[in-house]
Design a protein around this motif. Structure first.
Motif, PDB file in Angstrom:
ATOM      1  N   LEU A  95       3.456  -9.729 -14.125  1.00 16.43           N
ATOM      2  CA  LEU A  95       2.781  -9.289 -15.350  1.00 16.43           C
ATOM      3  C   LEU A  95       1.634  -8.330 -15.048  1.00 16.43           C
ATOM      4  CD1 LEU A  95       2.644 -12.525 -17.545  1.00 16.43           C
ATOM      5  CD2 LEU A  95       3.817 -10.381 -18.096  1.00 16.43           C
ATOM      6  N   CYS A  96       0.915  -8.592 -13.961  1.00 14.61           N
ATOM      7  CA  CYS A  96      -0.238  -7.759 -13.606  1.00 14.61           C
ATOM      8  C   CYS A  96       0.111  -6.673 -12.605  1.00 14.61           C
ATOM      9  CB  CYS A  96      -1.353  -8.625 -13.029  1.00 14.61           C
ATOM     10  SG  CYS A  96      -2.152  -9.686 -14.247  1.00 14.61           S
ATOM     11  N   LEU A  97       1.398  -6.553 -12.245  1.00 13.00           N
ATOM     12  CA  LEU A  97       1.836  -5.591 -11.230  1.00 13.00           C
ATOM     13  C   LEU A  97       1.075  -5.815  -9.922  1.00 13.00           C
ATOM     14  CD1 LEU A  97       2.028  -2.323 -13.403  1.00 13.00           C
ATOM     15  CD2 LEU A  97       3.660  -4.225 -13.250  1.00 13.00           C
ATOM     16  N   PHE A  98       0.759  -7.074  -9.657  1.00 15.81           N
ATOM     17  CA  PHE A  98       0.063  -7.531  -8.454  1.00 15.81           C
ATOM     18  C   PHE A  98      -1.426  -7.199  -8.443  1.00 15.81           C
ATOM     19  CE2 PHE A  98       4.368  -7.900  -6.812  1.00 15.81           C
ATOM     20  CZ  PHE A  98       4.302  -9.034  -6.021  1.00 15.81           C
ATOM     21  N   VAL A  99      -1.923  -6.472  -9.434  1.00 13.34           N
ATOM     22  CA  VAL A  99      -3.343  -6.121  -9.447  1.00 13.34           C
ATOM     23  C   VAL A  99      -4.168  -7.400  -9.576  1.00 13.34           C
ATOM     24  CG1 VAL A  99      -5.186  -4.899 -10.656  1.00 13.34           C
ATOM     25  CG2 VAL A  99      -2.925  -3.851 -10.444  1.00 13.34           C
ATOM     26  N   GLY A 100      -5.098  -7.592  -8.638  1.00 13.10           N
ATOM     27  CA  GLY A 100      -5.924  -8.781  -8.626  1.00 13.10           C
ATOM     28  C   GLY A 100      -5.378  -9.890  -7.761  1.00 13.10           C
ATOM     29  N   TYR A 101      -4.083  -9.810  -7.414  1.00 12.63           N
ATOM     30  CA  TYR A 101      -3.468 -10.870  -6.626  1.00 12.63           C
ATOM     31  C   TYR A 101      -3.305 -10.505  -5.161  1.00 12.63           C
ATOM     32  CZ  TYR A 101      -2.625 -13.373 -10.933  1.00 12.63           C
ATOM     33  OH  TYR A 101      -2.818 -14.059 -12.107  1.00 12.63           O
ATOM     34  N   LEU A 102      -3.600  -9.254  -4.819  1.00 13.20           N
ATOM     35  CA  LEU A 102      -3.579  -8.791  -3.434  1.00 13.20           C
ATOM     36  C   LEU A 102      -4.872  -8.047  -3.165  1.00 13.20           C
ATOM     37  CD1 LEU A 102       0.068  -7.326  -3.216  1.00 13.20           C
ATOM     38  CD2 LEU A 102      -0.731  -9.497  -2.252  1.00 13.20           C
ATOM     39  N   PRO A 103      -5.233  -7.856  -1.898  1.00  3.90           N
ATOM     40  CA  PRO A 103      -6.386  -7.000  -1.608  1.00  3.90           C
ATOM     41  C   PRO A 103      -6.238  -5.655  -2.304  1.00  3.90           C
ATOM     42  CG  PRO A 103      -5.659  -8.122   0.372  1.00  3.90           C
ATOM     43  CD  PRO A 103      -4.639  -8.434  -0.683  1.00  3.90           C
ATOM     44  N   PHE A 104      -7.342  -5.073  -2.718  1.00  2.08           N
ATOM     45  CA  PHE A 104      -7.298  -3.908  -3.600  1.00  2.08           C
ATOM     46  C   PHE A 104      -6.483  -2.753  -3.028  1.00  2.08           C
ATOM     47  CE2 PHE A 104      -9.190  -0.155  -5.709  1.00  2.08           C
ATOM     48  CZ  PHE A 104      -8.894  -0.501  -7.012  1.00  2.08           C
ATOM     49  N   SER A 105      -6.613  -2.486  -1.740  1.00  2.00           N
ATOM     50  CA  SER A 105      -5.847  -1.379  -1.154  1.00  2.00           C
ATOM     51  C   SER A 105      -4.350  -1.623  -1.263  1.00  2.00           C
ATOM     52  CB  SER A 105      -6.237  -1.172   0.310  1.00  2.00           C
ATOM     53  OG  SER A 105      -5.919  -2.323   1.093  1.00  2.00           O
ATOM     54  N   LEU A 106      -3.926  -2.882  -1.139  1.00  2.00           N
ATOM     55  CA  LEU A 106      -2.506  -3.210  -1.288  1.00  2.00           C
ATOM     56  C   LEU A 106      -2.063  -3.106  -2.738  1.00  2.00           C
ATOM     57  CD1 LEU A 106      -1.899  -6.205   1.163  1.00  2.00           C
ATOM     58  CD2 LEU A 106      -1.154  -3.838   1.378  1.00  2.00           C
ATOM     59  N   CYS A 107      -2.940  -3.466  -3.665  1.00  2.51           N
ATOM     60  CA  CYS A 107      -2.610  -3.299  -5.086  1.00  2.51           C
ATOM     61  C   CYS A 107      -2.293  -1.839  -5.388  1.00  2.51           C
ATOM     62  CB  CYS A 107      -3.770  -3.762  -5.971  1.00  2.51           C
ATOM     63  SG  CYS A 107      -4.116  -5.517  -5.892  1.00  2.51           S
ATOM     64  N   LEU A 108      -3.109  -0.952  -4.854  1.00  2.00           N
ATOM     65  CA  LEU A 108      -2.877   0.481  -5.072  1.00  2.00           C
ATOM     66  C   LEU A 108      -1.563   0.911  -4.450  1.00  2.00           C
ATOM     67  CD1 LEU A 108      -6.465   1.871  -4.350  1.00  2.00           C
ATOM     68  CD2 LEU A 108      -5.438   1.343  -6.575  1.00  2.00           C
ATOM     69  N   ALA A 109      -1.268   0.403  -3.254  1.00  2.00           N
ATOM     70  CA  ALA A 109      -0.014   0.755  -2.592  1.00  2.00           C
ATOM     71  C   ALA A 109       1.192   0.248  -3.378  1.00  2.00           C
ATOM     72  CB  ALA A 109      -0.004   0.185  -1.173  1.00  2.00           C
ATOM     73  N   VAL A 110       1.053  -0.944  -3.962  1.00  3.41           N
ATOM     74  CA  VAL A 110       2.135  -1.471  -4.802  1.00  3.41           C
ATOM     75  C   VAL A 110       2.388  -0.536  -5.983  1.00  3.41           C
ATOM     76  CG1 VAL A 110       2.779  -3.323  -6.388  1.00  3.41           C
ATOM     77  CG2 VAL A 110       1.832  -3.881  -4.145  1.00  3.41           C
ATOM     78  N   LEU A 111       1.324  -0.094  -6.644  1.00  2.00           N
ATOM     79  CA  LEU A 111       1.490   0.823  -7.776  1.00  2.00           C
ATOM     80  C   LEU A 111       2.092   2.150  -7.323  1.00  2.00           C
ATOM     81  CD1 LEU A 111      -1.818   0.197  -9.756  1.00  2.00           C
ATOM     82  CD2 LEU A 111       0.475  -0.599 -10.331  1.00  2.00           C
ATOM     83  N   ASP A 112       1.690   2.632  -6.158  1.00  2.00           N
ATOM     84  CA  ASP A 112       2.265   3.871  -5.641  1.00  2.00           C
ATOM     85  C   ASP A 112       3.787   3.796  -5.615  1.00  2.00           C
ATOM     86  OD1 ASP A 112      -0.317   4.756  -5.210  1.00  2.00           O
ATOM     87  OD2 ASP A 112      -0.282   4.411  -3.039  1.00  2.00           O
ATOM     88  N   SER A 113       4.318   2.719  -5.076  1.00  4.54           N
ATOM     89  CA  SER A 113       5.771   2.580  -4.944  1.00  4.54           C
ATOM     90  C   SER A 113       6.435   2.106  -6.230  1.00  4.54           C
ATOM     91  CB  SER A 113       6.097   1.602  -3.809  1.00  4.54           C
ATOM     92  OG  SER A 113       5.724   2.142  -2.558  1.00  4.54           O
ATOM     93  N   TYR A 114       5.713   1.318  -7.019  1.00  2.00           N
ATOM     94  CA  TYR A 114       6.268   0.838  -8.297  1.00  2.00           C
ATOM     95  C   TYR A 114       6.600   1.999  -9.221  1.00  2.00           C
ATOM     96  CZ  TYR A 114       5.894  -0.888 -13.136  1.00  2.00           C
ATOM     97  OH  TYR A 114       6.095  -1.135 -14.468  1.00  2.00           O
ATOM     98  N   PHE A 115       5.722   2.996  -9.294  1.00  2.00           N
ATOM     99  CA  PHE A 115       5.981   4.115 -10.194  1.00  2.00           C
ATOM    100  C   PHE A 115       7.169   4.943  -9.727  1.00  2.00           C
ATOM    101  CE2 PHE A 115       1.325   3.689 -11.370  1.00  2.00           C
ATOM    102  CZ  PHE A 115       1.614   3.113 -12.595  1.00  2.00           C
ATOM    103  N   LEU A 116       7.520   4.849  -8.469  1.00  2.67           N
ATOM    104  CA  LEU A 116       8.674   5.582  -7.955  1.00  2.67           C
ATOM    105  C   LEU A 116       9.953   4.763  -8.049  1.00  2.67           C
ATOM    106  CD1 LEU A 116       9.318   8.327  -6.624  1.00  2.67           C
ATOM    107  CD2 LEU A 116       9.073   7.204  -4.407  1.00  2.67           C
ATOM    108  N   HIS A 117       9.859   3.438  -7.837  1.00  5.45           N
ATOM    109  CA  HIS A 117      11.059   2.591  -7.753  1.00  5.45           C
ATOM    110  C   HIS A 117      11.209   1.613  -8.915  1.00  5.45           C
ATOM    111  CE1 HIS A 117      12.026   3.957  -3.703  1.00  5.45           C
ATOM    112  NE2 HIS A 117      10.756   3.790  -3.372  1.00  5.45           N
ATOM    113  N   GLY A 118      10.173   1.428  -9.709  1.00  6.50           N
ATOM    114  CA  GLY A 118      10.271   0.517 -10.832  1.00  6.50           C
ATOM    115  C   GLY A 118      10.189  -0.944 -10.430  1.00  6.50           C
TER     116      GLY A 118
END
Length: 524
Positions: A252-275
Motif C-alpha cells: 500500500l505504501c510502496l515500501f515507503v517508511g518500511y525500508l531505509p530511505f535510500s532503499l525506498c527511493l530505489a524501490v520507487l525508481d524500479s517500480y515506475f519502470l516495472h510496476g
C-alpha cells in the motif's frame, strides 16, 4: 522534458534541454535536508551517485532527453537499477511512470489548478481525513516538520486535488506517505499526475473502498511466496501468521517508511519502470534476506524485526530483488492474478452484494429483485470481469439495451446518458452509476421522464430545442410507455405542432421544457 513548473520550495525536474546541465548538485530542498542525516543513506551512496551522473549524462547524449529515454528499456533498466541522481530523479519518474503521457493527453487546460479553484471552498470526508494526515506524513523529514511550511501545504493541495478528481478513491491512508515522497523530487502538478498513474494505472483498484486490487495483489504474492520460499511459508503457517499481515502495508505504501530511505527511493525508481511486479520481487527479496532469522524465531514475540519501521536490511536486498525480478515472468503473474481476481470478486460479491442492494433500495425507486436483475445485467456487460468492477461506454451500450429494451433503436442517446451518469470523468461506470443512469427512464413519472429526455437532447444545456430535437426527445419518452410505432409517429408529430402553435413565430424553433410541460399538463 518534465514540466519545468517550479513552485515555492519545490525540488523540480528540469525543463527542455536542461537535464544534462543539471547533472551537478541541484537545488532540492527536501532531499538536501534529508541527506544531511547520513543515517538514512549507506556510506557509498554519494560516491555511487557521482558515478551515476556520468552514466546518465552519456545516456542522454546518446539517446536524447525526451520520450526517447524510454525507448531503450534494457539499458534504462540497468541505469535505474543503480541510484538515480537526485537532481534528475523526478524527471525520470515523470517519464518512466507514464505520468507525462497522462498529463499530455489531458485536453482540459490547467486541469490541476482548475480542480483546486473549483473546489476551493468545498469539504468532503476525504478532505477531512487529509487534514488529519498531512501533519503526520514523513514526520522525521525536515521538509515536513513545520505544519505551516511549504512541504505540508503542497502535500495538502495535491491530495485534495486528487480526491476531487477521483471520488471513487477520494483519499486512502498511505497516499499521504507516497505523495510526500514524490513532492521531494517533483513539482506539485507533476506529483499530482504521478499519483494519478499510481492509483489508476500501476495499482488500479488498490485504493478503492473495497480494496479489491490490494486483496488480489496479496493473493498473487501469496502464491509466489509459497512456491519460492516453501520452508518459510510452512513456518509462518505454524505460527498462524499470514503473509498479508507482513506485506500488505508494504504494498500500500510502496515500501515507503518500511525500508531505509535510500532503499525506498530505489524501490520507487524500479517500480515506475516495472510496476507492481517489482514490489512482488522486493517483498520476496526482503523475506529471503530475513528467512534465517524468521525460521529461528519460535513465536511472534521473537520477531519484532519483522514489524519494525524501517526494517533493518542492507542495500544488498536490492540486488536480490532484481535477481528475483528476472525470474518473475509477466505470464506467471497474470495467470495467477486473473484467477485470484475472479475469486475475490465472487467473494466480495457474496459478502457485500446483498448489503449494497438493500442499501440502494433506500435511495432509489427499485426494489431488491429489480436491483439484483440490474446487477446481473451489469456483470454480463463487463468486458473483463477479472479486470475491474466497472463498464466502459462500449459495454454500457450492451447493458442499456438489456435494461431499457424500449431504447434499443435509440443508440444516439447512449453516449449522453453515460456522461450524465458518470460522477468521475474516467470513462467508466460503477454499478451505482449504472443504476442512476436507468433510474428515471425505468421508474420515473411522466414529468421526470420527459425532463430527462429533454436534457438528453440538450447536451449543451441551452434550455431550448428546435422542433427536430423535440421530436426525438418526445419519441424517446413515449417509447418508455411502449407506444406502438404507428402511434409514436403520429402522436409525436401532432404534439410538436401543438407546442409550436402555442408559441410566437420567432420562438417556434426555440422550445423550452416549460413550453412542453404547459401544453402537456394543460394551460392554467
Amino acid at each position: 522534458l518534465g514540466s519545468g513548473r517550479a513552485q515555492e520550495g519545490c525540488p523540480v525536474s528540469g525543463g527542455p534541454s536542461t537535464v544534462s546541465s543539471q547533472m551537478g548538485e541541484g537545488e532540492l530542498p527536501g532531499v538536501v535536508a534529508m541527506a544531511g542525516n547520513r543515517a538514512h543513506f549507506p556510506e557509498n551512496y554519494y560516491s555511487r551517485r557521482e558515478h551515476q551522473r556520468g552514466r546518465w549524462a552519456k545516456y542522454f547524449k546518446t539517446y536524447g532527453e525526451s520520450c526517447c529515454i524510454i525507448r531503450h528499456h534494457d539499458i534504462l533498466d540497468v541505469l535505474v537499477h543503480a541510484p538515480i541522481p537526485d537532481e534528475i530523479r523526478g524527471f525520470v519518474w515523470y517519464w518512466t511512470s507514464g505520468a507525462m503521457y497522462m498529463a499530455y493527453t489531458m485536453t482540459t487546460r490547467d486541469y490541476y489548478e482548475g480542480l483546486l479553484r473549483t473546489h476551493a471552498d468545498l469539504k468532503s470526508e476525504a478532505t477531512k481525513q487529509i487534514e488529519k494526515d498531512v501533519h503526520r506524513s514523513l514526520p522525521l523529514h525536515p521538509y515536513y516538520d513545520d505544519s505551516s511550511g511549504p512541504g505540508v501545504s503542497r502535500l495538502r493541495r495535491v491530495l485534495v486535488a486528487y480526491s476531487w478528481r477521483n471520488r471513487k478513491v477520494g483519499y486512502c491512508q498511505s497516499l499521504n506517505i507516497i505523495t510526500a515522497t514524490l513532492l521531494l523530487y517533483l513539482s506539485e502538478e507533476d506529483a499530482f499526475w504521478v499519483l494519478c498513474v499510481i492509483c489508476e494505472v500501476l495499482n488500479p483498484n488498490n485504493y478503492w473502498g473495497n480494496m479489491i486490487g490490494t486483496l488480489v495483489d496479496q493473493d498473487v504474492f501469496d502464491d509466489i511466496f509459497r512456491a519460492d520460499l516453501p520452508d518459510l511459508s510452512r513456518h509462518l503457517d505454524g505460527l498462524q501468521l499470514q503473509p498479508a499481515m507482513i506485506t500488505q502495508p508494504w504494498f500500500l505504501c510502496l515500501f515507503v517508511g518500511y525500508l531505509p530511505f535510500s532503499l525506498c527511493l530505489a524501490v520507487l525508481d524500479s517500480y515506475f519502470l516495472h510496476g507492481m511486479k517489482f514490489l512482488f520481487a522486493m517483498a520476496l527479496a526482503v523475506l529471503q534476506t530475513l528467512e534465517a532469522k524468521i525460521l529461528g524465531a519460535p513465536d511472534l514475540t521473537q520477531m519484532p524485526f519483522l514489524f519494525e519501521k524501517p526494517i533493518q536490511v542492507t542495500a544488498d536486498v536490492l540486488e536480490r530483488a532484481h535477481k528475483v525480478l528476472r525470474d518473475l515472468s509477466d505470464e506467471r503473474i497474470d495467470n495467477v492474478r486473473r484467477g485470484k481476481k475472479f475469486a475475490e470478486i465472487q467473494a466480495i460479491g457474496e459478502t457485500f452484494l446483498d448489503d449494497k442492494l438493500h442499501e440502494l433500495t433506500e435511495v432509489t425507486l427499485f426494489d431488491y429483485g429489480e436491483l439484483k436483475r440490474l446487477h446481473e445485467i451489469f456483470q454480463d456487460a463487463m468486458e473483463d470481469p477479472v479486470g475491474g468492477l466497472t463498464i466502459s461506454l462500449d459495454r454500457f451500450h450492451l447493458a442499456l439495451q438489456q435494461a431499457i429494451p424500449m431504447w434499443r433503436t435509440r443508440s444516439d442517446l447512449y453516449g449522453e446518458i453515460f456522461q450524465q451518469a458518470e460522477e468521475v470523468n474516467d470513462n467508466n461506470l460503477e454499478f451505482e452509476e449504472f443504476v442512476k443512469a436507468v433510474s428515471v427512464p425505468l421508474k420515473g413519472v411522466l414529468p421526470s421522464r420527459l425532463e430527462r429526455c429533454f436534457r438528453l437532447h440538450d447536451p449543451a444545456g441551452k434550455g431550448v430545442l428546435d422542433s427536430g430535437d423535440l421530436y426525438l426527445a418526445l419519441d424517446a419518452c413515449l417509447r418508455l410507455y411502449r407506444v406502438s410505432p404507428v402511434r409514436l409517429v403520429t402522436d409525436v408529430k401532432a404534439f410538436v405542432q401543438i407546442v409550436q402553435g402555442s408559441l410566437p413565430e420567432e420562438r417556434a424553433e426555440k422550445i423550452t421544457l416549460e413550453d412542453v410541460m404547459r401544453e402537456l399538463c394543460g394551460k392554467p
